[in-house]
Design a protein around this motif. Structure first.
Motif, mmCIF file in Angstrom:
data_model
loop_
_atom_site.group_PDB
_atom_site.id
_atom_site.type_symbol
_atom_site.label_atom_id
_atom_site.label_comp_id
_atom_site.label_asym_id
_atom_site.label_seq_id
_atom_site.Cartn_x
_atom_site.Cartn_y
_atom_site.Cartn_z
ATOM 1 N N GLU A 1 2.320 1.730 -3.519
ATOM 2 C CA GLU A 1 1.288 2.041 -4.501
ATOM 3 C C GLU A 1 1.003 3.545 -4.483
ATOM 4 N N GLN A 2 0.892 4.076 -3.264
ATOM 5 C CA GLN A 2 0.592 5.503 -3.127
ATOM 6 C C GLN A 2 1.822 6.349 -3.431
ATOM 7 N N GLN B 1 1.078 8.029 6.972
ATOM 8 C CA GLN B 1 -0.280 7.544 6.716
ATOM 9 C C GLN B 1 -0.337 6.020 6.724
ATOM 10 N N ILE C 1 -6.225 6.393 -4.816
ATOM 11 C CA ILE C 1 -5.037 6.053 -5.618
ATOM 12 C C ILE C 1 -4.813 4.540 -5.585
ATOM 13 N N THR C 2 -4.891 3.994 -4.366
ATOM 14 C CA THR C 2 -4.691 2.548 -4.216
ATOM 15 C C THR C 2 -5.700 1.768 -5.043
ATOM 16 N N VAL D 1 -6.346 13.637 2.965
ATOM 17 C CA VAL D 1 -5.214 12.851 2.466
ATOM 18 C C VAL D 1 -5.542 11.359 2.431
ATOM 19 N N ARG D 2 -6.137 10.890 3.497
ATOM 20 C CA ARG D 2 -6.405 9.458 3.594
ATOM 21 C C ARG D 2 -7.352 9.004 2.479
ATOM 22 N N LEU E 1 -5.465 8.952 -0.859
ATOM 23 C CA LEU E 1 -4.562 7.815 -0.961
ATOM 24 C C LEU E 1 -5.341 6.528 -1.210
ATOM 25 N N LYS E 2 -6.493 6.410 -0.592
ATOM 26 C CA LYS E 2 -7.329 5.215 -0.803
ATOM 27 C C LYS E 2 -7.748 5.100 -2.259
ATOM 28 N N GLU F 1 0.837 -1.204 0.000
ATOM 29 C CA GLU F 1 0.000 0.000 0.000
ATOM 30 C C GLU F 1 0.869 1.250 0.000
ATOM 31 N N GLU G 1 4.895 12.036 4.596
ATOM 32 C CA GLU G 1 3.480 12.079 4.982
ATOM 33 C C GLU G 1 2.803 10.743 4.612
ATOM 34 N N GLN H 1 2.575 6.749 -7.231
ATOM 35 C CA GLN H 1 1.708 7.726 -7.898
ATOM 36 C C GLN H 1 2.235 9.133 -7.625
#
Lengths: 366, 345, 355
Positions: free
Chosen positions: A44-45, A310, B86-87, B79-80, B83-84, A41, A306, A48
């Motif tokens: 992956e982020q 996360q 994007i995943t 942000v969270r 990011l989700k 995870e 960051e 990007q």
């Protein structure tokens, strides 16, 4: 009938080459990042984010491909020819193994800040909601009716950190709160002293050996990777406690809900420093050294730190780490260099064939 | 003709009352129920569960497993959340790429195995030669070798430190997904490619090799008995009537083995699409090398069980389609036999 | 087209199936290759067709005087009928017969209508008109045989080769088809060679008969020649039942009857006389002939003739005699009767001959 068989074969071939009439696109830059199990995870982020950054800087499109697996297995694949431009593995020894195969030049640990380790982590416990077995520290793991889930140190990097954490705790390794300047200084001091020493009593520590032997008697199955162990514990519902990466524990509790699991921080644990490195032989052959270096350097940028926070890894950036203090609380940690001198020594003593692990661990099934 | 008659008469015997054993009726019922229960528990239930799980987030959830959008650009969001998204988008993209890879690898393996299988069945079925038994055993070898070992064999051969390591790691070939039509102007070869791949193991080529290795007995094995039973006379007759080798194969050999061939292709396809062990070793865990089964495992390990099941449902669907084809094939075969065509399998 | 085989040898591993065989078949002839199984007759036929290759350098096959060693089977202008017919199971009768025409290169291929016409004519010829749409599995054995023939004839072969054409049929159909094949050969006039293990069939159907044994041709000639004047003991025994009388040439044998034109009967040494059952004479009285004495063991009626089995009193050997019904009644033989045995005709071979 035969005609229709032939036709369907032709059709199948045609369908499986979907981009058949595509006009020539601009040359794409590609990177392969070979990493360990739990970082799926995270990367992956991060990929990007870096691709966007790279495009804004150079105008070029970058595709980063990931490969995840047990850290030792991944290092083996790179040695066997997996064309990794960069490796981001669980522990320094696995990178050293690739170095020994001649693919990475020596001195890689000095190419990036903090021993080429842009984030740290530690080993914690994940227990079922309400902590029914009352597990609060390492000693509780070897209570009679406790089943421990942990991966195999022979293949998994996280598992080797588990082993060292358990051993260090049992051997009373001096630990420090590294979030404070004082703790950090003391830790560095200890490491500097350790580097000069010739013999290490911690390897011969009897109580540590006894504890670790006991501990692995409580492990019913050894998964090959950290993620496999988490799946065994969280998804298949086997065992009372998962000993593993802090980030894995958080991810499992995020995915399955806070009402299912609790994270238990032991009194003392190990500071895990997953290293990153550019694979020199491969980037020189592919002409990707610059982008690979930029990629790893970007891990230290605020944006990346960051994303790291996360995903429940401990950012090196102290400001960002402080932001995640709730989720990543300070705790007393010992380092591999301060306690075990270095990875080469730990690897040879503990995890090599006929090392300590092979001596103490007999599969319970037999 | 004969087969049908026999089948009918034995059916009649089974259906009829058996005065000697009054218990025949309930024995039949119990056995039938037991069979149905067994199939229900071990086949239907898991299969139904695959689809139930795949659609556990509704049709949109199912589609989302294959097509998910990334975060909208320029829109501010936590942000969270960002990011989700994007995943999710990256996961769906990789899932699609795994499907394409599976089709490519599977089709290539099947084409190779058909050519090889027909040739092998021909050689074994029509000729006598020294070492024939050994050859048959070798054809069967993949059945007895663990797929993981099969994968490792290729790593040991073509890996960087392998027997052909030096050559293999520098072997360059065009990425099949980047091949495009560039036309004949100035070239004798009308295809171009954007991307070159290097090496054999840990690339799609390695996956193809691994898949061919574990699937090659299927076509050969399903053809051998038919080819052997067929004998050489019909082909010799065709040749004596002036047919060329290709005409003989196309008009005489192929029609005689078509059902066996189709069956072999079906088995081979299912196994090629579903192979895990061998492919897992030679994929190097690289996302770009994922086939459907590898991807299913990765999704499962990413705690995305709905997406894992959605992808698995494609394989289950393939299995069902195979079942359907087999049904049609059996029905067609029975029909041909009834018509006297003698489509011997 | 004439067929000529020169010094052909063909072996499989250590086994030599055909040994240095030469054979000439003239245009339009109907020749039978007859012999027991394993005598090499099928191998010889398949070699002529090109389905087998002679041993390297061992033999030449000439069709119309031209060496065809380099010609593959499809270009030899032969029609081959297989023992089990080898009909294409997945094709209809019509498709089977048309096959040889349809696989021709585009330029020499007849049109659809022409093909249909030819198929119709051929089915007429084999008396199976109207069967075009049937599948081989729906036909009887005799019908399949005729379709196989029609299929082979469709390409207008210059030579027709048949491997045990009636081998798989029952006795009645077989006899019908024999006559029919003779008639067909008469009508079509194509050079024909067929293989059979049935001597009766060979003698009945063929213009000439080649008797094969252990890879060699023992004798070739018209049916009358080979039957009445066998060149070797094998030919004699193979073409019908014979009685064997062992003795010394020019003494006992001369004494017991007439001799032959086979081997020189004056040469000294042991010899054997071969006598066909219908040449055996039985009499109640030793009426002047130098005869042998025997006892009647059993008798059996087979249609127009009666077989009488005798045991010779000096050599204890069994003798089979075939009498007409009239003669049998005349003699009024009973089991246990003692009679005198002689023969009208015998064939004598010195004993260096092995059978």
């Amino acid at each position: 009938m035969t005609r229709s068989i032939l036709f369907s074969l032709v059709a199948a071939i045609a369908l499986s080459a979907p981009a058949f009439t595509r006009p020539a696109a601009a040359q794409q830059t590609k990177l392969l990042n070979v990493s360990y199990d739990p970082t799926r995870e995270l990367y992956e982020q991060f990929n990007q984010s870096f691709a966007d950054y790279y495009k804004s800087q150079t105008g070029k499109t970058l595709t980063v491909t990931q490969s995840h697996g047990g850290s030792g297995k991944q290092a083996r694949a790179v040695i066997d020819g997996l064309q990794a431009d960069v490796v981001t593995l669980a522990l320094a020894w696995d990178v050293t193994a690739i170095e020994d195969a001649g693919l990475i030049s020596p001195g890689w640990q000095d190419h990036f800040p903090d021993h080429s380790s842009p984030y740290t982590s530690t080993i914690v416990f994940l227990v079922r909601k309400g902590n029914p077995k009352g597990i609060h520290d390492w000693a509780d793991l070897i209570k009679p009716d406790v089943q421990v889930i942990a991966p195999n140190p022979k293949t998994s990097g996280g598992a080797r950190w588990n082993f060292l954490a358990a051993w260090g705790w049992a051997a009373n390794a001096p630990a420090f709160d590294l979030s404070t300047a004082e703790g950090k200084q003391k830790s560095d001091q200890q490491a500097a002293e350790a580097a000069k020493q010739k013999t290490f009593s911690v390897y011969e520590n009897d109580s540590a050996r006894k504890f670790v032997t006991q501990l692995y008697k409580h492990v019913p199955v050894l998964d090959t990777g950290a993620r496999g162990a988490t799946v065994t514990f969280a998804q298949k519902g086997i065992g009372d406690v998962l000993v593993g990466w802090e980030n894995e524990a958080w991810l499992a509790s995020d995915e399955f809900g806070k009402d299912k699991f609790e994270i238990v921080y032991p009194g003392v644990s190990v500071l895990a420093e997953p290293p990153v490195a550019v694979v020199d032989k491969v980037v020189d052959a592919h002409g990707t050294r610059d982008v690979a270096t930029a990629y790893l350097k970007y891990l230290y940028s605020p944006e990346a730190q960051e994303i790291i926070g996360q995903n429940h890894y401990r950012p090196r950036d102290t400001k960002i780490l402080a932001k995640y203090r709730q989720e990543l609380p300070p705790l007393k940690l010992f380092t591999i260099n301060g306690t075990f001198q270095d990875w080469t020594r730990a690897q040879k003593t503990f995890f090599a064939n006929n090392g300590v692990f092979d001596q103490i661990y007999q599969p319970t099934a037999k | 003709m004969t087969t049908t008659t026999l089948a009918t008469s034995s059916n009649r015997r089974a259906d009829g009352e058996n005065p000697a054993t009054g218990s025949a009726r309930w024995v039949r019922i119990v056995l039938t129920l037991a069979t149905v229960a067994f199939i229900g528990i071990f086949v239907v239930l898991p299969l139904a569960n695959v689809f139930a799980q795949a659609f556990s987030h509704g049709v949109s959830g199912y589609v989302h497993a294959f097509f998910a959008d990334g975060p909208p650009r320029g829109v501010h969001m936590p942000v969270r959340e960002r990011l989700k998204m994007i995943t999710a988008a990256s996961q769906a993209r990789q899932t699609r790429s795994a499907i394409a890879m599976t089709l490519l690898v599977g089709t290539t393996a099947v084409v190779f195995n058909v050519v090889f299988g027909v040739a092998a069945a021909w050689a074994v079925g029509k000729f006598r030669f020294r070492g024939k038994t050994l050859l048959i055993s070798l054809i069967d070898l993949p059945f007895s070798v663990s797929p993981v070992v099969a994968g490792l064999i290729f790593v040991l051969l073509f890996g960087r430190e392998g027997v052909f390591g030096n050559w293999a790691t520098h072997f360059k070939w065009p990425d099949p997904f980047s091949i495009y039509w560039r036309g004949f102007n100035g070239h004798w070869w009308p295809f171009g490619d954007d991307q070159q791949l290097e090496g054999i193991v840990f690339t799609p080529l390695g996956i193809v090799l691994g898949t061919i290795f574990v699937t090659f007995p299927f076509v050969a094995r399903s053809l051998m008995p038919t080819v052997e039973a067929q004998g050489v006379e019909e082909e010799q007759a065709a040749l004596s009537l002036g047919a060329s080798g290709w005409q003989t194969f196309r008009r005489v050999t192929l029609p005689n083995i078509r059902w066996a061939l189709l069956y072999g292709i079906m088995l081979c396809t299912c196994r090629a699409f579903g192979e895990f062990g061998a492919v897992s070793v030679v994929s190097g865990n690289t996302d770009a090398n994922d086939t459907i089964p590898l991807r299913v495992e990765k999704l499962w390990q990413s705690y995305d069980s709905q997406a894992a099941f959605a992808l698995a449902s494609l394989l289950a669907g393939l299995a069902l389609i195979t079942l359907l084809i087999k049904g049609v094939v059996d029905w067609r075969r029975a029909a041909t036999v009834r018509a006297g065509g003698g489509g011997v399998l | 087209m004439s067929v000529e085989v020169r010094n052909l040898t063909k072996s499989y591993g250590n086994f030599t199936a055909v040994k240095d065989v030469s054979l000439v078949v003239n245009t339009g002839q109907l020749v039978a290759l007859v012999g027991p199984s394993g005598s090499g007759k099928t191998t010889l036929l398949r070699s002529i067709a090109g389905l087998e290759q002679p041993d390297p350098g061992a033999g030449t096959i000439l069709l119309n005087g031209k060496d065809v060693a380099a010609e593959p089977v499809g270009r030899r202008k032969i029609g081959f009928v297989f023992q089990h017919y080898a009909l294409f199971k997945h094709m209809t009768v019509g498709e089977n017969v048309a096959f040889g025409l349809r696989v021709r290169p585009w330029r020499s291929r007849p049109s659809r209508q022409e093909i249909r016409k030819i198929v119709g004519e051929l089915l007429d010829l084999v008396q199976l008109r109207g069967m075009e749409r049937r599948y081989p599995s729906q036909l009887s054995g005799g019908q399949r045989q005729r379709i196989a023939l029609a299929r082979a004839l469709a390409t207008k072969p210059a030579v027709l080769l048949l491997d045990e054409p009636f081998g798989a049929l029952d006795a009645k159909v077989r006899r019908e088809l024999r006559q029919w094949l003779r008639q067909l050969h008469h009508d079509v006039g194509v050079t024909t060679i067929f293989v059979t293990h049935d001597q009766e069939e060979a003698l009945e159907v063929a213009d000439r008969v080649a008797v094969m044994n252990k890879g060699v041709i023992e004798q070739i000639g018209t049916p009358t020649e080979v039957y009445d004047h066998p060149a070797t003991p094998f030919v004699q025994t193979f073409l019908g039942t014979v009685n064997l009388f062992r003795g010394r040439i020019a003494e006992d044998l001369q004494k017991s009857g007439e001799t032959s034109n086979g081997r020189d009967p004056t040469s000294p040494g042991k010899a054997t006389a071969f006598v066909r059952p219908h040449d055996v004479e039985i009499s109640r009285l030793a009426n002047g002939h130098p005869g042998l004495v025997g006892e009647v063991i059993s008798t059996s009626m087979t249609g127009p003739t009666t077989r009488v089995y005798l045991q010779l009193s000096d050599s204890r050997e069994l003798v089979e005699a075939e009498l007409t019904r009239n003669r049998y009644h005349e003699l009024a033989l009973k089991i246990g009767d003692t009679v005198y045995v002689s023969w009208r005709k015998a064939k004598v071979f010195a004993d260096d001959y092995s059978i």
